[in-house]
Enzyme design. Sequence first.
Site, PDB file in Angstrom:
ATOM      1  CD  GLU A  34      -2.458   1.866   0.366  1.00  0.00           C
ATOM      2  OE1 GLU A  34      -3.230   1.104  -0.249  1.00  0.00           O
ATOM      3  OE2 GLU A  34      -2.313   3.072   0.067  1.00  0.00           O
ATOM      4  NE  ARG A 108     -16.148   5.860   1.608  1.00  0.00           N
ATOM      5  CZ  ARG A 108     -16.181   5.309   0.408  1.00  0.00           C
ATOM      6  NH1 ARG A 108     -15.159   4.621  -0.040  1.00  0.00           N
ATOM      7  NH2 ARG A 108     -17.217   5.464  -0.354  1.00  0.00           N
ATOM      8  CE1 TYR A 221     -23.792   6.279   4.620  1.00  0.00           C
ATOM      9  CE2 TYR A 221     -24.824   7.119   2.641  1.00  0.00           C
ATOM     10  CZ  TYR A 221     -23.719   6.616   3.294  1.00  0.00           C
ATOM     11  OH  TYR A 221     -22.546   6.447   2.603  1.00  0.00           O
ATOM     12  CG  ASP A 298     -13.011   2.127  -7.638  1.00  0.00           C
ATOM     13  OD1 ASP A 298     -14.032   1.409  -7.641  1.00  0.00           O
ATOM     14  OD2 ASP A 298     -12.985   3.279  -7.162  1.00  0.00           O
TER      15      ASP A 298
HETATM   16  P1  FAD Z   1      -9.406   2.463  -3.711  1.00  0.00           P
HETATM   17  O1  FAD Z   1     -10.274   2.698  -2.541  1.00  0.00           O
HETATM   18  O2  FAD Z   1      -9.099   3.595  -4.608  1.00  0.00           O
HETATM   19  O3  FAD Z   1      -8.043   1.855  -3.134  1.00  0.00           O
HETATM   20  C1  FAD Z   1      -6.888   1.760  -3.917  1.00  0.00           C
HETATM   21  C2  FAD Z   1      -5.695   1.693  -2.974  1.00  0.00           C
HETATM   22  O4  FAD Z   1      -4.517   1.477  -3.738  1.00  0.00           O
HETATM   23  C3  FAD Z   1      -5.475   3.000  -2.206  1.00  0.00           C
HETATM   24  O5  FAD Z   1      -5.304   2.711  -0.844  1.00  0.00           O
HETATM   25  C4  FAD Z   1      -4.216   3.589  -2.834  1.00  0.00           C
HETATM   26  O6  FAD Z   1      -3.444   4.324  -1.918  1.00  0.00           O
HETATM   27  C5  FAD Z   1      -3.487   2.325  -3.278  1.00  0.00           C
HETATM   28  N1  FAD Z   1      -2.577   2.517  -4.407  1.00  0.00           N
HETATM   29  C6  FAD Z   1      -2.799   3.207  -5.557  1.00  0.00           C
HETATM   30  N2  FAD Z   1      -1.742   3.109  -6.366  1.00  0.00           N
HETATM   31  C7  FAD Z   1      -0.832   2.341  -5.727  1.00  0.00           C
HETATM   32  C8  FAD Z   1       0.472   1.878  -6.066  1.00  0.00           C
HETATM   33  N3  FAD Z   1       1.066   2.171  -7.242  1.00  0.00           N
HETATM   34  N4  FAD Z   1       1.140   1.089  -5.165  1.00  0.00           N
HETATM   35  C9  FAD Z   1       0.561   0.771  -3.980  1.00  0.00           C
HETATM   36  N5  FAD Z   1      -0.665   1.194  -3.605  1.00  0.00           N
HETATM   37  C10 FAD Z   1      -1.357   1.948  -4.479  1.00  0.00           C
HETATM   38  N6  FAD Z   1     -19.274   2.211  -2.968  1.00  0.00           N
HETATM   39  C11 FAD Z   1     -20.209   1.470  -2.307  1.00  0.00           C
HETATM   40  O7  FAD Z   1     -20.187   0.233  -2.409  1.00  0.00           O
HETATM   41  N7  FAD Z   1     -21.172   2.082  -1.530  1.00  0.00           N
HETATM   42  C12 FAD Z   1     -21.239   3.436  -1.383  1.00  0.00           C
HETATM   43  O8  FAD Z   1     -22.102   3.963  -0.674  1.00  0.00           O
HETATM   44  C13 FAD Z   1     -20.286   4.238  -2.088  1.00  0.00           C
HETATM   45  N8  FAD Z   1     -20.336   5.593  -1.995  1.00  0.00           N
HETATM   46  C14 FAD Z   1     -19.450   6.330  -2.698  1.00  0.00           C
HETATM   47  C15 FAD Z   1     -19.545   7.724  -2.648  1.00  0.00           C
HETATM   48  C16 FAD Z   1     -18.675   8.515  -3.371  1.00  0.00           C
HETATM   49  C17 FAD Z   1     -18.844  10.013  -3.358  1.00  0.00           C
HETATM   50  C18 FAD Z   1     -17.634   7.903  -4.125  1.00  0.00           C
HETATM   51  C19 FAD Z   1     -16.658   8.742  -4.908  1.00  0.00           C
HETATM   52  C20 FAD Z   1     -17.518   6.513  -4.174  1.00  0.00           C
HETATM   53  C21 FAD Z   1     -18.428   5.716  -3.479  1.00  0.00           C
HETATM   54  N9  FAD Z   1     -18.370   4.324  -3.531  1.00  0.00           N
HETATM   55  C22 FAD Z   1     -19.295   3.568  -2.877  1.00  0.00           C
HETATM   56  C23 FAD Z   1     -17.328   3.647  -4.331  1.00  0.00           C
HETATM   57  C24 FAD Z   1     -16.190   3.106  -3.480  1.00  0.00           C
HETATM   58  O9  FAD Z   1     -15.690   4.104  -2.635  1.00  0.00           O
HETATM   59  C25 FAD Z   1     -15.062   2.596  -4.348  1.00  0.00           C
HETATM   60  O10 FAD Z   1     -15.575   1.864  -5.431  1.00  0.00           O
HETATM   61  C26 FAD Z   1     -14.156   1.688  -3.537  1.00  0.00           C
HETATM   62  O11 FAD Z   1     -13.663   2.359  -2.417  1.00  0.00           O
HETATM   63  C27 FAD Z   1     -13.004   1.215  -4.407  1.00  0.00           C
HETATM   64  O12 FAD Z   1     -12.135   0.475  -3.621  1.00  0.00           O
HETATM   65  P2  FAD Z   1     -10.749  -0.019  -4.232  1.00  0.00           P
HETATM   66  O13 FAD Z   1     -10.055  -0.740  -3.123  1.00  0.00           O
HETATM   67  O14 FAD Z   1     -10.972  -0.747  -5.505  1.00  0.00           O
HETATM   68  O15 FAD Z   1      -9.961   1.296  -4.634  1.00  0.00           O
END
Ligand code: FAD
Length: 395
Positions: A34, A108, A221, A298
Amino acid sequence: MAPPRTLLIAGAGIGGLAAALAAARAGFRVVLLERAARLEAVGAGVQLAANATRCLKVLGALDHLARSAVRPDAFHILDGTGGRALAQTPLGAAAERRFGAPFLVAHRSDLQIALLTAAHATGGIALKLGRTVEDFTADEDGVTVLASHNGAVEEYRAAALIGADGIRSLVRDRLALAPAPPVFRERAAWRAMVPMELMPQALAGPTVRLWLGPDAHLVSYPVRAGSAVNLVAVTQDGRAFHGWGSGAAPDEIAARFNRWCPDARALIGLPERWIRWALFDIDPLKRWGRGRVTLLGDAAHAMLPFLAQGAAQALEDATVLGTVLAAAGEDLEPALRLYEARRMARTAKVQRAARGADTVYHLSGAGRLARNTVLRARSGEAAMERYGWIYRWAP
Ligand code: FAD
């Protein structure tokens, strides 16, 4: 030679943590790299529909969330300008019976803690903070990852690599998977957290509320065992960068909602501080991986947040990954392709549905009146059934 049944994961967001947990439960040793020096919960609240909580249960994390999450009693859709109720859906036990798992809302960081607690209990996961994945090479029996840490470069080797590194995924870039670049959707999500005691009496309590208005919407909420309220206001916005401080000033957002109904204006007036989040998504990818490398969360399917499904889909990815890894032989490549095959069509459909919600939520003029008429004519349950195919998913 890569050690067998080992996995490297880039990114310890909700997706990376859940994937680590799923893989460890499947008997893998996992190194989670991370970039951030501390695990911080960017943003504020997260809605966890039945498909998400079902995954959390499979991953052994649901019980750890029980004390801090809120189980809302209902979901109310309201007209943002007139304030009139458009649809009211019971949640709580009724929705749990209907969709087979609870609907929860949580902070979160509470979700992250629940995943981390489950990870510690499972064992076999090394979380390496402050490591930025810079590059990787894949060969016949494994993957070598280079990560920077305090100015030095570290090398890691494992049987496979999962890119859970978010919408701007380096792993996705290096795999050159078209069409990759995130698309700015000309919208901002303004996020804030307020103590429950500041809430107007009529809006306190365990209810999810969604006000729909021309080119904007507002969601509220409770989180943190009901002690705080998460607010998300979505507006049109041409700034393709996030903002806080003067970039997310209370006056600016108050002006955007000044023609809305009194309840919505009252909520918009509560926070002293907002974070403005520029909204991007990606088009569904044609493939998610090559060889012993794949994507999750994502990185694979960033979507607009209007169906509250981004984290939920990452949790689904993780449970499916866990299932295929548990059954995998020594060569992980077929297992990763099977994982992708099981996930790609569904996540693409959810991505498209989230874009569709963008249109429906933000209608104005005759379209808005027609939408409101349809919502009022239907039962709250029928409004929710529209997304029953999302909520009923089971691993
Ligand atoms: P991220 O949370 O982006 O995590 C990626 C991680 O990788 C980060 O910790 C980052 O630091 C790390 N990283 C990046 N590049 C590197 C690298 N090169 N080397 C090492 N580490 C790296 N989803 C729901 O299910 N319910 C909801 O109610 C909801 N509400 C939302 C509201 C808003 C306004 C937004 C914008 C999004 C919402 N989402 C919701 C979507 C949700 O937040 C994301 O889809 C989810 O957090 C994605 O998780 P992730 O782990 O895939 O990516």
